[in-house]
Design an enzyme around this catalytic site. Structure first.
Site, PDB file in Angstrom:
ATOM      1  N   HIS A  55      26.820  55.556  25.305  1.00 25.60           N
ATOM      2  CA  HIS A  55      28.164  54.969  25.430  1.00 25.60           C
ATOM      3  C   HIS A  55      28.103  53.611  26.126  1.00 25.60           C
ATOM      4  O   HIS A  55      27.288  53.379  27.011  1.00 25.60           O
ATOM      5  CB  HIS A  55      29.133  55.916  26.140  1.00 25.60           C
ATOM      6  N   ASP A 112      30.594  52.034  27.895  1.00 22.16           N
ATOM      7  CA  ASP A 112      31.376  51.810  29.107  1.00 22.16           C
ATOM      8  C   ASP A 112      30.664  52.320  30.346  1.00 22.16           C
ATOM      9  O   ASP A 112      29.729  53.112  30.274  1.00 22.16           O
ATOM     10  CB  ASP A 112      32.744  52.480  28.991  1.00 22.16           C
ATOM     11  N   ASP A 138      24.285  54.474  33.938  1.00 23.66           N
ATOM     12  CA  ASP A 138      25.034  55.459  33.162  1.00 23.66           C
ATOM     13  C   ASP A 138      26.112  54.703  32.389  1.00 23.66           C
ATOM     14  O   ASP A 138      27.153  54.364  32.960  1.00 23.66           O
ATOM     15  CB  ASP A 138      25.661  56.482  34.110  1.00 23.66           C
ATOM     16  N   GLU A 151      33.655  56.618  27.112  1.00 24.53           N
ATOM     17  CA  GLU A 151      33.168  57.977  27.370  1.00 24.53           C
ATOM     18  C   GLU A 151      33.632  58.477  28.732  1.00 24.53           C
ATOM     19  O   GLU A 151      33.990  59.645  28.896  1.00 24.53           O
ATOM     20  CB  GLU A 151      31.631  57.987  27.293  1.00 24.53           C
ATOM     21  N   GLU A 152      33.638  57.597  29.713  1.00 22.67           N
ATOM     22  CA  GLU A 152      33.816  58.022  31.098  1.00 22.67           C
ATOM     23  C   GLU A 152      35.231  58.478  31.449  1.00 22.67           C
ATOM     24  O   GLU A 152      35.414  59.204  32.416  1.00 22.67           O
ATOM     25  CB  GLU A 152      33.401  56.895  32.052  1.00 22.67           C
ATOM     26  N   HIS A 184      28.464  57.146  39.247  1.00 22.95           N
ATOM     27  CA  HIS A 184      29.900  57.087  39.494  1.00 22.95           C
ATOM     28  C   HIS A 184      30.220  56.702  40.943  1.00 22.95           C
ATOM     29  O   HIS A 184      31.352  56.862  41.380  1.00 22.95           O
ATOM     30  CB  HIS A 184      30.610  58.401  39.149  1.00 22.95           C
TER      31      HIS A 184
END
Length: 480
Positions: free
Chosen positions: A76, A78, A115, A145-146, A455
């Site tokens: 992904h 993002d 990520d 995605e996130e 994150h």
């Protein structure tokens, strides 16, 4: 200090440096998407974009691999935009500033975006190379995605032609992931009356900071402090403090690290309030000493009291609801040792101007577990006079013990590195489950380099694991 672009494999790190230079927070992937399109055009590669913004770039099989099954590589575009509160940074405009820190690469005060910038960079490096043996490739770059797996959920059904999908979004090298949790987003809303602050009150700002936070799926098992829950606990204990506003936590998929509130305190209880804040900080440091090492909690007197506060009735109902709300691990798996089956993350608390909102992400390896936790949240919210809305529900990815790609990659990893890789399921959302529902004949697996604290601004990726991850991926493509 060694430069990131000097690291091996240079082809991958070169692309990752480029990815870091392009702003790409969730829902704002326009620039990185355009880069992928320009890249495909520059290298004479076929590409296709669907209406939501997902892109697939196709590369023909290398000589001798024309008859092999087509492989889909997927990542992904993002990243989660999280920063330290003392840093001025605009994720929609500013470039991430990565640097080498010993055996790791991290970023200055923000999430790194490994990520899933690592997966994106690996695909770009493979697409750019002209000397790699591989079958026909479809590199699928998904959006958003996130914050709800939007790209995967709205992926067009005519995008993919391949037979095997290798997702590049896992976060422990040497582990093969064959299953993941599903999730649902829950939002709770309240409306309340405000009233003027009477005379004899002082204004205070409460601030909690220094928690580690992290990925609400992968790191929920660490049982770190949740800033929202801790703030609610303090406010419940100091019931005489009238609440004007709360601004706590952030994204659904990030364990909340910071929380603030503005309150009005009776002047004759100011000393008591300040003492309670100091004692609360010491208590938190003691209780969470094994999982948190930088907790900061304090109160600062303001020049004047806030003009309005919530009524005492709503204050009690709301803070009681926050205190009672389920959060963290709900149930461990009965079949996979050490795997969280069900969890919830109370990620955001906002309150002010007569409205309050709570955000949750509920994760579960089985659908009935999600429903049970949503019902728990609904019950607490309803008792407190609010209402909930559940959106973005998606199923998990059930492991397939007969997966051909699993057996090929297990054997390949052992031959390449001399040890058997671990086969796991993950308590986080991978796009495999959603993509697999749209393309049910796909044989799927997920791999990635070793990352820690995704994150959060502490996010980092292990340098040595990146080299192994990329070598393993190339070896897999060579031997399929």
């Amino acid at each position: 200090m060694k430069e990131m672009t000097e690291l091996e494999p240079k082809a991958l790190w070169k692309q990752f440096a480029k990815v870091c230079s392009i702003p790409h927070p969730s829902k704002h992937e326009e620039k990185i998407r355009q880069y992928v399109i320009d890249f495909a055009q520059t290298h004479g590669l076929e590409y296709q974009q669907d209406t939501i913004g997902n892109i697939v770039v196709r590369k023909a099989a290398a000589k001798g691999y024309e008859g092999h099954p087509t492989v889909i590589l997927q990542a992904h575009m993002d990243m989660v935009p999280q920063k330290n509160s003392d840093l001025e940074f605009d994720f929609e405009k500013d470039a991430i500033r990565p640097y080498v820190d010993g055996d790791w690469v991290t970023a200055e005060g923000t999430t790194l975006g490994a990520d899933d910038g690592m997966g994106v960079s690996a695909m770009l490096a493979i697409l750019e190379a002209d000397d790699l043996p591989h079958p026909a490739l479809e590199c699928l770059f998904t959006v958003d995605e996130e914050t709800g797996l939007t790209g995967a959920n709205q992926l067009a059904t005519d995008m993919l032609r391949g037979d095997i999908l290798i997702n590049l979004d896992s976060e422990d090298e040497g582990e093969l992931y064959v299953g993941c949790a599903g999730a649902v987003n829950v939002t709770a809303r309240f409306e309340y009356e405000e009233e003027a602050v009477p005379g004899g009150y002082a204004g205070y700002e409460i601030e909690l900071a220094g928690l580690k936070g992290g990925h609400s799926g992968l790191e929920i098992i660490l049982q770190r402090g949740n800033a929202n829950k801790l703030l609610a606990r303090f406010l419940r204990e100091q019931s005489y403090a009238r609440i004007a506003t709360i601004d706590a936590g952030g994204l659904r998929n990030a364990i909340p690290r910071e929380a603030k509130a503005v309150v009005a305190v009776p002047v004759d209880r100011v000393a008591e309030f300040e003492k309670a804040a100091g004692e609360f900080e010491l208590t938190m440091r003691h209780e969470l000493a094994h999982v948190e090492d930088s907790i900061r909690f304090g109160v600062a007197r303001q020049a004047q009291a806030p003009a309005t506060v919530a009524t005492e009735d709503f204050r009690k109902r709301f803070i009681d609801a926050l205190t009672a709300m389920p959060d963290g691990i709900i149930r461990m798996s009965d079949t996979v040792p050490g795997l969280v089956e069900t969890s919830t993350n109370m990620s955001r608390v906002g309150m002010g101007d007569g409205k309050a909102e709570l955000l949750f992400m509920v994760r579960c390896m089985v659908n009935y577990g999600k429903k049970r936790v949503v019902a728990m949240i609904d019950a607490v919210v309803t008792l407190a006079g609010g209402r909930i809305e559940a959106q973005g529900d998606y199923d998990g990815w059930a492991p397939n013990p007969d997966s051909k790609i699993l057996h090929v990659m297990k054997a390949g990893y052992e031959k390449l590195f001399g040890k058997v890789p671990e086969v796991k399921a993950i308590h986080a959302g991978l796009e495999c489950g959603i993509i697999g529902a749209k393309y049910p004949k796909l044989d799927m697996i997920s791999i990635g380099p070793t990352m820690r604290f995704p994150h959060s601004p502490d996010e980092k990726v292990e340098i040595a694991s990146v080299a192994k991850f990329y070598a393993f991926l190339l070896d897999t493509l060579k031997n399929l």
